[in-house]
Design an enzyme around this catalytic site. Sequence first.
Site, PDB file in Angstrom:
ATOM      1  N   ASP A 231      -7.763  22.803  26.640  1.00  0.00           N
ATOM      2  CA  ASP A 231      -7.416  21.886  26.227  1.00  0.00           C
ATOM      3  C   ASP A 231      -8.578  20.777  25.489  1.00  0.00           C
ATOM      4  O   ASP A 231      -8.962  20.038  26.449  1.00  0.00           O
ATOM      5  CB  ASP A 231      -6.677  21.120  27.152  1.00  0.00           C
ATOM      6  CG  ASP A 231      -5.789  20.014  27.056  1.00  0.00           C
ATOM      7  OD1 ASP A 231      -6.314  18.866  26.512  1.00  0.00           O
ATOM      8  OD2 ASP A 231      -4.901  19.148  27.710  1.00  0.00           O
ATOM      9  N   ARG A 234      -8.017  16.467  25.788  1.00  0.00           N
ATOM     10  CA  ARG A 234      -9.162  15.954  26.787  1.00  0.00           C
ATOM     11  C   ARG A 234     -10.486  16.233  27.146  1.00  0.00           C
ATOM     12  O   ARG A 234     -10.851  15.458  27.341  1.00  0.00           O
ATOM     13  CB  ARG A 234      -8.361  17.248  28.589  1.00  0.00           C
ATOM     14  CG  ARG A 234      -8.619  16.902  29.842  1.00  0.00           C
ATOM     15  CD  ARG A 234      -8.600  18.413  30.601  1.00  0.00           C
ATOM     16  NE  ARG A 234      -9.767  19.568  30.688  1.00  0.00           N
ATOM     17  CZ  ARG A 234     -10.460  18.965  31.545  1.00  0.00           C
ATOM     18  NH1 ARG A 234     -10.610  18.973  32.119  1.00  0.00           N
ATOM     19  NH2 ARG A 234     -11.620  19.849  30.845  1.00  0.00           N
ATOM     20  N   GLY A 258     -14.572  16.841  41.418  1.00  0.00           N
ATOM     21  CA  GLY A 258     -13.986  18.095  41.460  1.00  0.00           C
ATOM     22  C   GLY A 258     -14.870  18.901  39.939  1.00  0.00           C
ATOM     23  O   GLY A 258     -14.021  18.578  39.523  1.00  0.00           O
ATOM     24  N   ASP A 280     -17.347  20.365  44.301  1.00  0.00           N
ATOM     25  CA  ASP A 280     -16.251  20.923  44.737  1.00  0.00           C
ATOM     26  C   ASP A 280     -15.277  21.917  45.836  1.00  0.00           C
ATOM     27  O   ASP A 280     -16.491  22.447  46.340  1.00  0.00           O
ATOM     28  CB  ASP A 280     -15.728  22.005  43.213  1.00  0.00           C
ATOM     29  CG  ASP A 280     -14.376  22.106  42.421  1.00  0.00           C
ATOM     30  OD1 ASP A 280     -13.905  21.349  41.685  1.00  0.00           O
ATOM     31  OD2 ASP A 280     -13.278  22.223  43.623  1.00  0.00           O
ATOM     32  N   SER A 282     -13.145  24.047  45.718  1.00  0.00           N
ATOM     33  CA  SER A 282     -11.900  25.131  45.265  1.00  0.00           C
ATOM     34  C   SER A 282     -13.379  26.290  45.649  1.00  0.00           C
ATOM     35  O   SER A 282     -15.193  25.698  44.329  1.00  0.00           O
ATOM     36  CB  SER A 282     -11.796  25.172  44.258  1.00  0.00           C
ATOM     37  OG  SER A 282     -11.938  25.771  43.590  1.00  0.00           O
ATOM     38  N   ILE A 308     -14.766  16.209  49.298  1.00  0.00           N
ATOM     39  CA  ILE A 308     -15.841  14.646  48.423  1.00  0.00           C
ATOM     40  C   ILE A 308     -15.415  13.731  50.429  1.00  0.00           C
ATOM     41  O   ILE A 308     -16.596  13.562  50.484  1.00  0.00           O
ATOM     42  CB  ILE A 308     -15.583  14.553  47.320  1.00  0.00           C
ATOM     43  CG1 ILE A 308     -16.286  13.207  47.436  1.00  0.00           C
ATOM     44  CG2 ILE A 308     -13.569  13.555  47.482  1.00  0.00           C
ATOM     45  CD1 ILE A 308     -17.595  13.776  46.595  1.00  0.00           C
ATOM     46  N   GLU A 309     -14.036  14.144  50.329  1.00  0.00           N
ATOM     47  CA  GLU A 309     -14.045  13.473  52.410  1.00  0.00           C
ATOM     48  C   GLU A 309     -14.816  13.968  53.064  1.00  0.00           C
ATOM     49  O   GLU A 309     -15.616  13.353  54.126  1.00  0.00           O
ATOM     50  CB  GLU A 309     -12.622  13.766  52.698  1.00  0.00           C
ATOM     51  CG  GLU A 309     -11.747  13.018  51.364  1.00  0.00           C
ATOM     52  CD  GLU A 309     -11.015  13.615  50.184  1.00  0.00           C
ATOM     53  OE1 GLU A 309     -11.623  14.659  50.113  1.00  0.00           O
ATOM     54  OE2 GLU A 309     -10.259  13.132  49.390  1.00  0.00           O
ATOM     55  N   GLU A 324     -12.136  14.668  36.499  1.00  0.00           N
ATOM     56  CA  GLU A 324     -11.264  14.897  35.712  1.00  0.00           C
ATOM     57  C   GLU A 324     -10.165  14.801  36.806  1.00  0.00           C
ATOM     58  O   GLU A 324     -10.083  15.873  36.824  1.00  0.00           O
ATOM     59  CB  GLU A 324     -11.435  15.704  34.629  1.00  0.00           C
ATOM     60  CG  GLU A 324     -10.057  15.923  33.447  1.00  0.00           C
ATOM     61  CD  GLU A 324      -8.639  16.286  34.113  1.00  0.00           C
ATOM     62  OE1 GLU A 324      -8.226  15.512  35.017  1.00  0.00           O
ATOM     63  OE2 GLU A 324      -8.716  17.330  34.119  1.00  0.00           O
ATOM     64  N   GLU A 333      -0.451  15.980  42.504  1.00  0.00           N
ATOM     65  CA  GLU A 333      -1.124  16.051  42.667  1.00  0.00           C
ATOM     66  C   GLU A 333      -2.407  14.577  43.836  1.00  0.00           C
ATOM     67  O   GLU A 333      -3.467  15.644  44.819  1.00  0.00           O
ATOM     68  CB  GLU A 333      -2.792  16.338  41.564  1.00  0.00           C
ATOM     69  CG  GLU A 333      -2.671  18.374  41.513  1.00  0.00           C
ATOM     70  CD  GLU A 333      -3.846  18.156  40.606  1.00  0.00           C
ATOM     71  OE1 GLU A 333      -5.186  17.508  41.144  1.00  0.00           O
ATOM     72  OE2 GLU A 333      -3.157  18.827  39.647  1.00  0.00           O
ATOM     73  N   HIS A 474      -2.420  20.185  28.313  1.00  0.00           N
ATOM     74  CA  HIS A 474      -1.771  20.624  29.058  1.00  0.00           C
ATOM     75  C   HIS A 474      -0.925  20.012  29.899  1.00  0.00           C
ATOM     76  O   HIS A 474      -0.486  20.831  31.337  1.00  0.00           O
ATOM     77  CB  HIS A 474      -2.493  21.728  29.664  1.00  0.00           C
ATOM     78  CG  HIS A 474      -3.369  21.611  31.060  1.00  0.00           C
ATOM     79  ND1 HIS A 474      -4.810  20.289  30.225  1.00  0.00           N
ATOM     80  CD2 HIS A 474      -3.710  20.446  31.896  1.00  0.00           C
ATOM     81  CE1 HIS A 474      -4.888  19.113  31.545  1.00  0.00           C
ATOM     82  NE2 HIS A 474      -4.477  19.872  32.336  1.00  0.00           N
TER      83      HIS A 474
HETATM   84  N1  SAH Z   1     -14.008  19.102  36.496  1.00  0.00           N
HETATM   85  C1  SAH Z   1     -13.216  20.301  35.931  1.00  0.00           C
HETATM   86  C2  SAH Z   1     -12.184  20.877  36.691  1.00  0.00           C
HETATM   87  C3  SAH Z   1     -11.373  19.458  37.058  1.00  0.00           C
HETATM   88  S1  SAH Z   1     -10.316  20.043  37.905  1.00  0.00           S
HETATM   89  C4  SAH Z   1     -13.221  19.925  34.501  1.00  0.00           C
HETATM   90  O1  SAH Z   1     -12.671  18.938  33.732  1.00  0.00           O
HETATM   91  O2  SAH Z   1     -12.760  20.940  33.882  1.00  0.00           O
HETATM   92  C5  SAH Z   1      -9.989  19.494  38.821  1.00  0.00           C
HETATM   93  C6  SAH Z   1     -10.616  19.967  40.226  1.00  0.00           C
HETATM   94  O3  SAH Z   1     -11.054  18.719  41.720  1.00  0.00           O
HETATM   95  C7  SAH Z   1     -10.777  21.453  41.251  1.00  0.00           C
HETATM   96  O4  SAH Z   1     -11.472  22.131  40.844  1.00  0.00           O
HETATM   97  C8  SAH Z   1     -10.807  21.149  41.755  1.00  0.00           C
HETATM   98  O5  SAH Z   1     -10.781  22.167  43.450  1.00  0.00           O
HETATM   99  C9  SAH Z   1     -11.494  19.983  42.486  1.00  0.00           C
HETATM  100  N2  SAH Z   1     -11.411  19.083  43.227  1.00  0.00           N
HETATM  101  C10 SAH Z   1     -10.036  18.272  43.814  1.00  0.00           C
HETATM  102  N3  SAH Z   1     -10.151  17.202  45.125  1.00  0.00           N
HETATM  103  C11 SAH Z   1     -11.345  17.435  45.692  1.00  0.00           C
HETATM  104  C12 SAH Z   1     -11.502  17.568  46.778  1.00  0.00           C
HETATM  105  N4  SAH Z   1     -11.018  15.889  47.871  1.00  0.00           N
HETATM  106  N5  SAH Z   1     -13.016  17.649  46.784  1.00  0.00           N
HETATM  107  C13 SAH Z   1     -13.512  17.875  46.260  1.00  0.00           C
HETATM  108  N6  SAH Z   1     -13.237  18.746  44.986  1.00  0.00           N
HETATM  109  C14 SAH Z   1     -11.723  18.549  45.104  1.00  0.00           C
END
Ligand code: SAH
Length: 526
Positions: A231, A234, A258, A280, A282, A308-309, A324, A333, A474
Site C-alpha cells: 500500500d 500508506r 506493533g 510486536d 505476533s 506492549i501492555e 501504524e 481493531e 488497503h
Molecule cells: N508497523 C508495521 C505493522 C503494522 S500492523 C507496518 O507498518 O507495516 C500492526 C501490528 O501491530 C501487527 O503486527 C500486530 O501484531 C501488532 N500489534 C497490535 N497490537 C499490539 C499490541 N498491543 N502489542 C504488540 N503488538 C501489537
Amino acid sequence: MAEYTDPHDDRAAEEMPELSDGDDDADDDQWQWMEEGNQPVTCLFCDRLLSSVAATLQHCTAEHQVNLADVIRKHRLDDYGYIKMINFIRSTKCSSSCLSGLPDGPLPWESEDFLRPVLQDDPLLQTDPEELCSGEGTCSSTCPSSRAEPHDVLLHKAQAAEERARCSEEALARAMEDLHKLKLLAQGLVLNAETSKPSNLGTVAELREDEDEAYFSSYGHYGIHEEMLKDKVRTESYRDFMYSNPEVFRDKVVLDVGCGTGILSMFAARAGAKKVLAVDQSEIIYQAMDIIRSNQLEDKITLIKGRIEDIKLPVEKVDIIVSEWMGYFLLFESMMDSVLYARDLYLADGGSVYPDVCSISLAAVGDKLKHQDRIAFWDDVFGFNMACMKKAVVPEAVVEVVRADTLISEPTVIQTFDCNSVCLSELEFTSTFCLKITNSTDCTAIVGYFDIFFDKGCSNKVMFSTGPQVTKTHWKQTVFLLERPVSVQAGEELQGKISVRKNKKDPRSLLVTIDLRDRKQTYSLQ
Ligand code: SAH
C-alpha cells in the site's frame, strides 16, 4: 353542541336529538353529529336509542343498575370476552338482573357463537373494553371532536414507537454480533475436538484471550504484511515523513508499537534515531529479526516479542512513538488503545506520537445500481420474496472502494483526534454532521473514511487520505447502506448524527449508529 356538553343529564342529553325541519342550527348540529361519526346505540336491556356509547353506559347504570365496566372487571373480560358478552345479552335478551346474579363457574357466553354480531355495526362492539374501564371510551364517545387523537398524543406515540425501533435495531446488531461469536466459538470447538485439545468454553476473559490470539495470529501470516507494505500511499507517507524530517529523529529513542516486519523501525533508524525499540506480539516478529539482521540494523533496533501492555521496555522513557495502528473507519481493531497505553507509560515529557493528527469524515453517496444490487435484490430472488434478508444485510457496514463519481455531497469531518492528547474515552463519541448536497438524486448510503497527518514539529509536513477522491488504500472506504434511500436536492444540507462506540462484547469491533432524517440505523463493523 349541547347534547354532548352535560354527560350527567341522563335523559335530555343522551337520547337522540329531535330533527327539526326549519331550524338551521339544529340541522347543522345534526350534520356535525353525523359527520363526526357517532352512531345511535340501542340499549342492551331496553329499546331505547341513545346518542353515544358513553350515553348508553350511563343509561345502563342509571336505568338498569348494570355498570358494564364493573362487569368487565369482575369477569376479567378481554376483547373477545367483551364482544361475546354484548352479543349474548342482545341475542338472549337477558335481563339486567341475570347479569348481576351470575353464579361462579363458566360464563354463559363462553360459546364462540357469541362472536357473531347480533346488531349490524353495533357501536358497542367497536368500543375497546380496556378504554371503557379506564374511562377513555367514555370520553372519546362523549366528545366526538376528540375521536381524532390530538397532535401531541400522536407525536408522543410516534416518539415511543421510534424509541422501540431504535432499541430493536440495537438488539438486532447485538444479536448479529452474538451469532458471529457463536459461529467462531463453534468453529473453535470443532477444531479443538479435531486436535483433541481441551475445550475452550470458559470465562469471558478466556474468550477475550482467544480473540486476541486470533487477532495476533492473523498478523503472523506474511500476506497481511505484504498487503500493507504494497500500500504505497500508506508506506510512502510514513517513509516520507521520517526521511524528510531528520531533525525530528536525530539521536532520539523511538518506540515502534506493533512493528510487524520492522519497516517503520528501519525508516526511523535510517532517519537518524539513536535507538529503536520494536515491539510486536505476533509471530511476524521472528521474520523481523531476520530482516533487521539482513539490513545490518541490529545495533540500532531492539526487537521485543509481546503485547506492549505485557512487556517491560529496557528504557524508562522514549522520545518518539511511531505506530501504524489504523483500522477500517480508523478505529476498528482498537489498536489505538495500545498506542495510548504506551504513550501514557513511556513517552518522555515533550515527546511526540506519530502520526499525530487523524480525522474521520463522511460523505453522502448516490449509487442506485449498488443499492439495487445489495438491497432491492432481496425483493425478488428467482421469483421469491426474500425481503426479510435486508434486515441482516443493512446493519453490516461494508468495506469497499467507493467510486468518486457516486459522491453526492461535499465531505465533512465528524471527528479529529490529536494522538498526543486524546484519551481512551474520547475514542467513543457522538457527533452531529451536515452534508452539503451537490446533486439532486437519492442518497443511498453514507461513506466514511479517515485522513492521517504527520504534523507536529515537522518542517516537511506529510498527510494521506483514505477518501474516495484519491488513490485507493488497503483501508478502502466504509459504507453504511441506507435501507430506504433518501431523496435530496442540490444545495440542501442533509443533517445527521453519528455515534461510534466499541462493541462491548468484542471491543475490537465497532458499533456505528447513524441518524438521518429521523431514521436511525446501527451498523456493526467486523
Ligand atoms: N508497523 C508495521 C505493522 C503494522 S500492523 C507496518 O507498518 O507495516 C500492526 C501490528 O501491530 C501487527 O503486527 C500486530 O501484531 C501488532 N500489534 C497490535 N497490537 C499490539 C499490541 N498491543 N502489542 C504488540 N503488538 C501489537
